[in-house]
Design a protein around this motif. Structure first.
Motif, short mmCIF file in Angstrom:
data_model
loop_
_atom_site.label_atom_id
_atom_site.label_comp_id
_atom_site.label_asym_id
_atom_site.label_seq_id
_atom_site.Cartn_x
_atom_site.Cartn_y
_atom_site.Cartn_z
N VAL A 110 18.73 -1.60 26.81
CA VAL A 110 19.05 -2.05 25.84
C VAL A 110 18.66 -3.41 24.64
N THR A 111 17.91 -2.72 23.73
CA THR A 111 17.23 -3.43 22.62
C THR A 111 17.51 -4.39 22.73
N LEU A 112 17.44 -6.18 22.29
CA LEU A 112 17.35 -7.76 21.53
C LEU A 112 16.43 -7.53 20.57
N LEU A 113 17.16 -7.89 19.41
CA LEU A 113 16.28 -8.08 18.04
C LEU A 113 16.21 -9.61 18.04
N PHE A 114 15.06 -10.39 18.03
CA PHE A 114 15.44 -12.23 17.57
C PHE A 114 14.41 -11.65 16.35
N THR A 115 14.85 -11.89 14.18
CA THR A 115 13.95 -12.19 13.72
C THR A 115 13.98 -13.29 12.88
N ASN A 116 12.62 -13.72 12.64
CA ASN A 116 13.10 -15.11 11.23
C ASN A 116 12.68 -14.70 10.38
N SER A 117 12.62 -15.58 9.18
CA SER A 117 12.95 -15.74 7.73
C SER A 117 12.10 -14.46 7.39
N ARG A 118 11.61 -14.40 6.83
CA ARG A 118 10.62 -13.41 5.73
C ARG A 118 10.05 -14.04 5.40
N ALA A 119 9.66 -15.44 5.17
CA ALA A 119 8.60 -16.46 4.84
C ALA A 119 8.33 -16.65 6.35
N GLN A 120 8.54 -16.51 7.56
CA GLN A 120 8.55 -16.95 8.88
C GLN A 120 7.79 -18.35 9.15
N ARG A 121 8.87 -18.92 8.82
CA ARG A 121 8.27 -20.78 8.95
C ARG A 121 8.81 -21.01 10.79
N ASP A 122 8.38 -22.37 10.66
CA ASP A 122 7.84 -22.67 12.16
C ASP A 122 9.84 -22.99 11.97
N ALA A 123 10.50 -23.56 11.11
CA ALA A 123 11.73 -23.80 11.06
C ALA A 123 12.64 -22.90 11.59
N GLY A 124 11.95 -22.37 10.61
CA GLY A 124 13.18 -20.91 11.11
C GLY A 124 13.47 -20.21 12.19
N PHE A 125 12.57 -20.28 13.08
CA PHE A 125 11.91 -19.54 14.40
C PHE A 125 13.57 -21.06 15.21
N TYR A 126 13.42 -22.08 15.06
CA TYR A 126 14.08 -23.11 15.66
C TYR A 126 15.74 -23.08 14.91
N PHE A 127 15.60 -23.12 14.11
CA PHE A 127 16.97 -23.25 13.82
C PHE A 127 17.60 -21.46 13.29
N ARG A 128 16.64 -20.31 13.85
CA ARG A 128 17.57 -19.71 14.28
C ARG A 128 18.30 -19.33 15.06
N GLY A 129 17.58 -20.21 16.32
CA GLY A 129 18.19 -20.10 18.04
C GLY A 129 16.70 -19.12 19.03
#
Length: 583
Positions: free
Chosen positions: A365-384
């Motif tokens: 089973v493969t999980l996927l976590f993806t940041n926004s297209r812009a790949q900012r630090d905030a996106g990593f945290y805000f997306r969990g």
């Protein structure tokens, strides 16, 4: 040890101590402990000529709200520095205090070095627009600078649908996104002009458009709850949209944020409510209501005749946006158009070669976590992202065939423990670099479960996953019910909504995501995290349930000819409205 060896050892120790000091300051800043960050630094780093630590102290003072002290230190740094960014920061802080006259020389000095930097253009414009006595001196000073002229205009028609998403000022808004730009590229009855980045006029065109920006500032200042400083700031931040090359475009396509000052008719693609007020209000501590100046300005722009239509992913947004702005005009021009995810349909090569509608690789089973297209630090945290890494660590022992694809850079503030986990765990595939659309979808096609347990609804990523048959497990952000259905095509974990609240009836938008930015090692919401891990564990252990959710997602969220036709109709009506003479 010889004297030279002792000297090298002492130098190495000093560098390590300095590195630890700087890292500690950034950790304190990320956690919102601004006074602690300041206490770590020497009180007068400029006395020893240490510009790096002085700049860090300037940042700490500004973040703690001590803007006047930060401005004084910034001016002292700028006087000693040869870096354009230090001159820009000096101007930025002076602007924040309403001292445009002090800011302008530093802003112009930075602009002369980098005339195509949107930040430097904005700082110079802000300084000019903050001067109530007029912009004449600023225009004269701008014309005296050796700034480049208008760019070459070859490569576009200049009379079709203007799409400026690739110009530099759009970069921070992640707007050149295939979820909405896909429809622009597929238009059949209208010719789009998607301008290249080099078409932006930059600082060389600033003197020409300042008079128009000043008139817009004065218009905004006449609105209720909008002071002169608010009007000047808004006009300066959005002024970059006036620096496109000259053309006879009858309509502009604007996406994500309202990057228009009404200079030509425009159609707006609405995505996330908070993006309407970016960058004037931060998600770390946001409160928007009808007494907020940014609310009043955005409402005015959306109601104006130049805004011909508002497209939205969300079926019920017509009522929602109109209700939030208490405006029948806005409600009347809002249209539902499904997003276009290029390459994410069932016919795509990614689906045909990599997607598994039902489990097919044994127990993997493969999980996927993806940041926004812009790949900012905030996106990593805000997306969990912190919850995702901790959750994988918890479950990896029980499920030896559980894998994680982490498509995101790691924030500088992320703990060393999680950083090591992401980079060294044999079943985590870390992809820190930007991926083109086709490669992005190929990576997505390898996944079984999309993990996005954050407090914000990032609809594009969720719908991309559903169309590829990937099962999302999500938090419970506002608006989630408009897009998906818990237990039918996704799994929703409750317990995040306290971090963001939208009440269109009041109207009010509040967000407090600073806790997520501060939680750099363990999850910010422990009770939610435990619920998330239990839900993920149950989903990983139930292949038949995943297959059912996967089929349901693929069945209901496929973009088709009707969506393209709806978008074509919006564009055609916006170009030739019945009351065009009123605009």
């Amino acid at each position: 040890m010889c004297p030279a060896g002792i000297e090298r050892s002492l130098g190495r120790d000093a560098r390590q101590d300095r590195g630890a000091l700087i890292a500690g300051v950034h950790d304190s800043l990320a956690a919102g402990r601004f006074e602690e960050a300041l206490a770590r630094l020497p009180p007068t780093p400029l006395a020893s000529g240490d510009l790096e630590l002085a700049a860090l102290r300037r940042l700490c003072l500004a973040r703690s709200g001590r803007v006047s002290e930060a401005a004084d230190l910034g001016a002292a740094i700028a006087a000693r520095s040869q870096e354009a960014d230090d001159w820009f920061r000096c101007a930025q802080l002076a602007n924040a205090l309403g001292k445009g006259g002090e800011a302008l020389p530093w802003a112009l000095r930075a602009l002369a070095v980098a005339p195509f930097s949107p930040r430097y253009v904005e700082a110079a414009a802000h300084a000019a627009l903050l001067q109530p006595q007029g912009i004449g001196a600023a225009i004269e000073a701008l014309r005296a600078l050796p700034l480049p002229g208008a760019p070459v205009t070859a490569g576009w028609r200049g009379d079709g649908l203007l799409a400026a998403q690739r110009l530099p000022y759009y970069a921070q808004y992640d707007s050149d996104h295939h979820a909405h730009m896909g429809w622009v590229t597929r238009l059949r009855r209208t010719t789009p002009d998607i301008l290249p980045a080099g078409a932006w006029r930059g600082g060389g065109g600033l003197a020409d458009i300042l008079p128009a920006a000043a008139a817009i500032r004065d218009h905004f200042q006449a609105l209720p709850h909008v002071e002169f400083r608010h009007a000047a700031e808004y006009a300066a931040v959005r002024l970059s949209c006036l620096l496109v090359p000259e053309g006879r475009w009858p309509l502009e396509f604007v996406s994500t944020a309202p990057l228009s000052l009404g200079q030509r008719p425009w159609v707006f693609w609405f995505d996330i409510l908070s993006s309407l007020f970016n960058p004037f209000a931060s998600l770390e501590d946001m409160r928007i209501d009808d007494h907020c100046p940014w609310y009043r300005i955005v409402k005015t722009l959306l109601e104006a005749p130049a805004c011909r239509a508002i497209c939205s992913h969300y079926p019920r947004s017509k009522g929602f946006i109109g209700a939030f702005f208490q405006s029948r005009i806005i409600a009347g021009k809002t249209r539902h158009v499904g997003p276009c995810d290029l390459g994410a349909g069932p016919e795509s090569p990614a689906v045909a070669t990599g997607r598994r509608p039902a489990p097919g690789d044994g127990n993997r089973v493969t999980l996927l976590f993806t940041n926004s297209r812009a790949q900012r630090d905030a996106g990593f945290y805000f997306r969990g992202g912190v919850d995702v890494l901790n959750g994988f660590e918890r479950l990896a022992g029980r499920f030896p065939d559980l894998h994680l694809i982490l498509r995101s850079p790691l924030p500088a503030t992320l703990s060393q423990r999680l950083r090591t986990l992401a980079m060294e765990h044999p079943r985590i595939r870390w992809l820190p670099d930007f991926l083109a659309v086709d490669k992005h979808h190929a990576v997505m096609a390898e996944a079984d479960i999309l993990v996005m347990p954050g407090p914000i609804l990032y609809r594009n990523g969720v719908t991309e996953a559903l169309r590829l048959g990937i099962v999302p497990i999500l938090g419970d952000p506002p608006g989630i019910e408009e897009v998906v259905e818990d237990g039918v095509n996704v799994v929703i974990v409750r317990g995040r909504r306290h971090r963001m609240r939208i009440d269109p009836g009041v109207p009010e938008l509040t967000a407090n995501l600073s806790g997520l930015m501060a939680a750099t090692d363990r999850p910010a919401d422990p009770a939610f995290f435990e619920s998330y891990v239990r839900a993920l564990e149950a989903l990983v252990a139930a292949p038949d349930r995943r297959a059912r959710l996967s089929r349901a997602g693929m069945a209901v969220l496929q973009a088709g000819p009707a969506d393209l036709e709806a978008f074509e109709r919006v564009i055609a009506e916006a170009q030739h409205p019945p009351d065009a003479g009123a605009c």
